[in-house]
Design a protein around this motif. Structure first.
Motif, mmCIF file in Angstrom:
data_model
loop_
_atom_site.group_PDB
_atom_site.id
_atom_site.type_symbol
_atom_site.label_atom_id
_atom_site.label_comp_id
_atom_site.label_asym_id
_atom_site.label_seq_id
_atom_site.Cartn_x
_atom_site.Cartn_y
_atom_site.Cartn_z
ATOM 1 N N ALA A 24 0.847 -1.200 0.000
ATOM 2 C CA ALA A 24 0.000 0.000 0.000
ATOM 3 C C ALA A 24 0.880 1.247 0.000
ATOM 4 O O ALA A 24 1.878 1.325 0.723
ATOM 5 C CB ALA A 24 -0.902 -0.008 1.230
ATOM 6 N N TYR A 25 0.504 2.213 -0.821
ATOM 7 C CA TYR A 25 1.247 3.478 -0.907
ATOM 8 C C TYR A 25 0.296 4.659 -0.662
ATOM 9 O O TYR A 25 -0.898 4.574 -0.982
ATOM 10 C CB TYR A 25 1.910 3.630 -2.282
ATOM 11 N N PRO B 214 5.243 7.502 -0.049
ATOM 12 C CA PRO B 214 4.413 8.473 -0.759
ATOM 13 C C PRO B 214 4.018 7.996 -2.161
ATOM 14 O O PRO B 214 4.662 7.113 -2.735
ATOM 15 C CB PRO B 214 5.308 9.698 -0.839
ATOM 16 N N CYS B 215 2.988 8.611 -2.688
ATOM 17 C CA CYS B 215 2.453 8.170 -3.982
ATOM 18 C C CYS B 215 1.779 9.336 -4.706
ATOM 19 O O CYS B 215 0.987 10.067 -4.115
ATOM 20 C CB CYS B 215 1.431 7.061 -3.722
ATOM 21 N N PHE C 99 16.207 11.467 -10.910
ATOM 22 C CA PHE C 99 14.812 11.257 -10.545
ATOM 23 C C PHE C 99 14.592 9.750 -10.473
ATOM 24 O O PHE C 99 14.885 9.014 -11.427
ATOM 25 C CB PHE C 99 13.874 11.881 -11.589
ATOM 26 N N CYS C 100 14.075 9.285 -9.348
ATOM 27 C CA CYS C 100 13.821 7.845 -9.175
ATOM 28 C C CYS C 100 12.377 7.653 -8.740
ATOM 29 O O CYS C 100 11.845 8.442 -7.952
ATOM 30 C CB CYS C 100 14.728 7.259 -8.093
ATOM 31 N N SER C 101 11.762 6.615 -9.242
ATOM 32 C CA SER C 101 10.386 6.323 -8.846
ATOM 33 C C SER C 101 10.031 4.927 -9.342
ATOM 34 O O SER C 101 10.605 4.433 -10.320
ATOM 35 C CB SER C 101 9.441 7.353 -9.465
ATOM 36 N N ALA C 102 9.079 4.310 -8.656
ATOM 37 C CA ALA C 102 8.441 3.125 -9.232
ATOM 38 C C ALA C 102 7.138 3.601 -9.875
ATOM 39 O O ALA C 102 6.638 4.684 -9.550
ATOM 40 C CB ALA C 102 8.162 2.099 -8.147
ATOM 41 N N TYR C 103 6.605 2.814 -10.794
ATOM 42 C CA TYR C 103 5.378 3.235 -11.477
ATOM 43 C C TYR C 103 4.551 1.994 -11.816
ATOM 44 O O TYR C 103 5.049 0.859 -11.812
ATOM 45 C CB TYR C 103 5.696 4.005 -12.766
ATOM 46 N N GLY C 104 3.313 2.205 -12.138
ATOM 47 C CA GLY C 104 2.455 1.102 -12.552
ATOM 48 C C GLY C 104 0.996 1.525 -12.465
ATOM 49 O O GLY C 104 0.690 2.660 -12.083
ATOM 50 N N PHE D 13 2.808 6.973 -9.537
ATOM 51 C CA PHE D 13 4.263 7.046 -9.352
ATOM 52 C C PHE D 13 4.484 6.880 -7.853
ATOM 53 O O PHE D 13 4.043 7.740 -7.075
ATOM 54 C CB PHE D 13 4.810 8.398 -9.829
ATOM 55 N N VAL D 14 5.107 5.792 -7.425
ATOM 56 C CA VAL D 14 5.263 5.588 -5.988
ATOM 57 C C VAL D 14 6.707 5.857 -5.570
ATOM 58 O O VAL D 14 7.646 5.565 -6.290
ATOM 59 C CB VAL D 14 4.818 4.172 -5.547
ATOM 60 N N GLU D 15 6.800 6.440 -4.378
ATOM 61 C CA GLU D 15 8.086 6.908 -3.836
ATOM 62 C C GLU D 15 8.838 7.735 -4.884
ATOM 63 O O GLU D 15 10.038 7.515 -5.133
ATOM 64 C CB GLU D 15 8.922 5.729 -3.329
#
Lengths: 184, 609
Positions: free
Chosen positions: B478-479, B485-486, B514-519, B594-596
């Motif tokens: 969960a974000y 953060p999300c 710039f770094c992030s996870a996405y989906g 976009f998470v974290e």
């Protein structure tokens, strides 16, 4: 032992003497500064006393050799600001803009207090005897215009007007004296 | 110039009444106006009041001077007696005027006798002053030079941090082994050498969070006494209480000099200050300005450009040009909810009040954003500074640019790039649609490969929190909390961050990547999704992933940034689906997240220095 006093200095007499030396050299400057910002006489006197106590209690934080007057005026200003906050509902006060402008002006003027003092001595000598007497009586401890009027046997209104006139005369006499000294 | 008393007769009447304590409220207001309008009148007023103060001394209070020379005088009495002394002072015996004049004459005579000696003294004094001035200038230059050196050393050390951590680990292990092997042996210590005189303690650390000084000889632990000295907070947050009673929270990166119990010099960075009831007040000096509190809570930022900005949370402050707390060229008073600045040219100007720029409270739980190391872009969308000052469950409308609560509803875009003036870190927002040239920055960068979309968006650009649409699921996690953060950007949204502004509030650091996870979030409906993700830098595509049709799978974005990069743009689009007549849009179920999402901050490379 009073709370807030620099207890670790209590035994340090030279420190105490140093404080008094600096304080007495600047006391008039501090009072003039306070009076210009809080022109209610009794309140200015109270603020001077509060400022004195704060200066002493914080004297440990004062670094010897730095500008005591500047430090003392900063402390005095905080006392003035606290006082304004407490009294803001009791009586009218100078606006913030005026206070800020006066703050700067009086700091600058207070730095030349020694020359003003000399000029005042000369100007007092130039006053007629009767006017000197009025000024002298008016600035005795606890004196009022009414008490002065009773002592000299004149009406309150007459003494009030005379004091106004003498103050303005002294003010302009000092201005002329200082201007002449500057141009000399 | 000396004017004539008759020019100010009305003013002097007011002063007379003031002196006698007989001024009415209306008259006081009139006096205030006189003083506000005319500097010459202010000068007269000040001289008049100083005259009254002097007359008080000359006459009623002439005993004061004698107090100093009483046998075993006030210096020798307990300090509490000062109160008595002060009270006595106000009740002094009046001096007879004739005596005063006689004293003046005597003083004048002594002066004449000493005149020659004074002239010689004055000459010597002038020489000494010139030497002192030169010494002071030299000291100031030396101080600047040392601070510059300290800063450069920090930058070099930061790069060696990883190596150092490893080395320290090895040393620790070795140390323990050696210690164990010599356990029975008693060690005789040599006497501690005499330590040189140290500056006074001016503040004490009360709390810290992820804090790292550039020096190893100063702890970040609670209770650490801080002496008057220069410090560089490389990372995190430090809260300290000054000896004068004021509480100061320092946000990295910040270079500051603790000057005294109630004064700090902030070379760069940001601090928030809270003045307690018993405080003697506080002054923040900076290279371009001075911020003086009037019993209040306020923040100060010194930007990379040299600009000093002050924000007032409660009460009032004065902001003045120049570092001298007493003299200044320009000044103004700011009240609660106002902001002002001294710009690099020394002008005092107003600024939009954006309180989220500075951290005011220590984070209550582990936060994702860490000052000096990692800036949280979701927090920025919530009007924060990237370090937890923003609001969760808040959003930016892609068509108005306003700060809003997120709303779920199909709405059309306007084909406009909308600037966002209330958030310094966000340049602008838009609804992407390649049917026209898609502008992606306020200076006109365009997204040449922007796909054609249906120009419809379902949600505003949202910093996810517990409320509203709620937390989002990706890879079973969960974000939407402070530590995870999300940014929720349901398809067909675009936002551009202003990297130059972000760098400005993080002086001495560069934005490395710039770094992030996405989906597509698992929180979406069980209908199919199809969405595209884009990351642009100054209008150029640096990352893209089109046709994401599976929910809950996290991908990674890592975009390296250069110092010259100005705008970072995040975009989601609808995958090019057609709208169905049954009412399902091309954006249906495209819960893009976009998470974290973060900007990594780091010191510049040594080769850049």
């Amino acid at each position: 032992m009073s709370e807030g006093l620099p207890t670790n200095r209590l035994g340090d007499m030279s420190r105490g003497r140093e404080f008094l030396r600096l304080y007495q050299a600047n006391e008039r400057r501090i009072f003039g500064f306070i009076l210009a910002l809080v022109p209610q006489w009794s309140e200015a006197e109270d603020l001077l006393q509060e400022t004195t106590m704060t200066l002493w209690s914080k004297f440990d934080t004062f670094e010897p050799g730095t500008d005591f007057a500047a430090w003392a005026l900063c402390v005095a200003r905080y006392r003035v600001m606290n006082h304004r906050r407490k009294k803001r509902h009791q009586h009218v006060q100078f606006s913030d803009e005026v206070l800020e402008a006066l703050d700067e002006r009086v700091r600058s003027a207070a730095s030349g207090l020694d020359t003003l003092r000399d000029a005042l001595g000369n100007c007092l000598r130039k006053l007629p005897e009767r006017d000197r007497e009025l000024i002298h009586l008016r600035y005795e401890y606890d004196a009022t215009t009414r008490s002065v009027a009773q002592r000299v046997g004149r009406s309150v209104d007459a003494v009030y007007k005379a004091l106004n006139r003498i103050h303005v005369q002294l003010l302009y006499c000092i201005r002329r004296t200082l201007a002449a000294e500057r141009s000399a | 110039m000396i004017d004539r008393p008759t020019e100010h007769s009305q003013f002097f009447e007011l002063l007379g009444a003031l002196r006698e304590g007989a001024l009415t409220n209306e008259q006081f207001a009139q006096l205030d106006r006189f003083l506000a309008d005319d500097p010459a009148v202010r000068q007269l007023y000040v001289e008049y009041m100083l005259l009254c103060a002097e007359l008080r001394h000359y006459h009623g209070m002439s005993e004061t001077a004698d107090l100093a020379i009483l046998p075993g005088g006030p210096a020798d009495v307990p300090p509490s007696s000062l109160q008595v002394a002060a009270a006595t002072e106000t009740q002094g015996i009046p001096t007879i005027l004739d005596e005063l004049l006689e004293r003046d004459r005597a003083v004048a005579a002594r002066r004449a006798a000493e005149e020659a000696r004074q002239r010689a003294d004055a000459h010597r004094e002038a020489i000494r002053r010139a030497a002192d001035d030169a010494l002071e200038r030299f000291k100031e230059q030396e101080r600047h030079r040392r601070e510059e050196l300290a800063y450069r050393e920090y930058l070099a050390r930061r790069r060696q941090l990883a190596v150092s951590v490893f080395a320290v680990g090895v040393l620790l292990v070795s140390g323990v082994l050696v210690w164990v092997s010599r356990l029975p042996v008693r060690t005789t210590f040599s006497p501690v050498p005499a330590t040189p005189a140290v500056p006074p303690v001016v503040a004490t650390i009360t709390r810290s969070s992820n804090a790292v000084w550039d020096r190893t000889d100063v702890s970040t632990a609670q209770g650490t006494a801080l002496r008057a000295s220069s410090l560089f907070l490389m990372q995190g947050l430090i809260q300290m209480v000054f000896e004068g009673g004021s509480e100061v929270l320092v946000q990295a990166p910040a270079v500051l000099r603790l000057e005294s119990a109630d004064q700090v010099f902030l070379h760069s960075g940001a601090v928030s200050v809270s003045i307690g009831e018993d405080s003697t007040g506080f002054i923040v000096r900076t290279p371009t300005g001075t911020v003086v509190d009037y019993g209040t809570e306020f923040g100060v930022i010194v930007r990379q450009t040299g600009e000093t900005e002050a924000l007032v949370y409660q009460g009032k402050v004065g902001i003045r040009s120049g570092s001298d707390p007493v003299r200044s060229v320009a000044s103004t008073i700011l009240v609660e909810g106002q902001a002002g600045a001294v710009d690099a040219a020394g002008n005092v100007v107003s600024r939009r009040y954006l309180p989220g720029q500075i951290v005011r409270e220590m984070p209550q739980e582990p936060a994702f954003g860490v000052p000096g190391r990692r800036l949280d872009l979701a927090d920025v969308i919530g009007a924060g500074n990237g370090f937890g000052t923003g609001a969760a469950t808040s959003a930016i409308s892609p068509v108005t640019g306003r700060y809003v609560m997120p709303v779920e509803s199909d709405r059309h875009g306007t084909h406009q790039y909308v600037v966002v003036p209330w958030n310094r870190y966000v340049d602008g927002v838009f609804v992407p649609d390649g049917t026209r040239s898609q502008i992606v920055s306020s200076v006109g960068h365009t997204f040449a490969d922007c796909p054609i979309t249906n120009n419809i968006y379902y949600l505003d650009i949202t910093n996810v929190g517990d409320a509203g649409v709620g937390r989002q699921m990706l890879s079973g996690q969960a974000y939407g909390s402070p530590d995870r953060p999300c940014i929720l950007m349901h398809a067909n949204l675009g936002i551009t961050f202003d990297l130059a502004e972000i760098a400005s509030l993080n002086p001495g650091l560069r934005i490395e990547r710039f770094c992030s996870a996405y989906g597509v979030s698992e929180s979406a409906t069980n209908r199919p999704c199809n969405a595209d993700f884009w990351v642009l830098v100054d209008g150029r595509v640096r990352f893209s992933r089109t046709g994401v049709k599976v929910k809950g799978i996290a991908g990674q974005i890592d975009v390296e940034l250069a110092d010259t990069d100005r705008f970072l743009t995040l975009i989601t689009t609808d995958g090019g689906d057609a709208d169905f007549p049954a009412g399902l849009r091309a954006t249906d179920s495209d819960w893009c997240v976009f998470v974290e999402p973060n900007l990594e901050l780091a010191p510049p490379a040594v080769s850049d220095l």
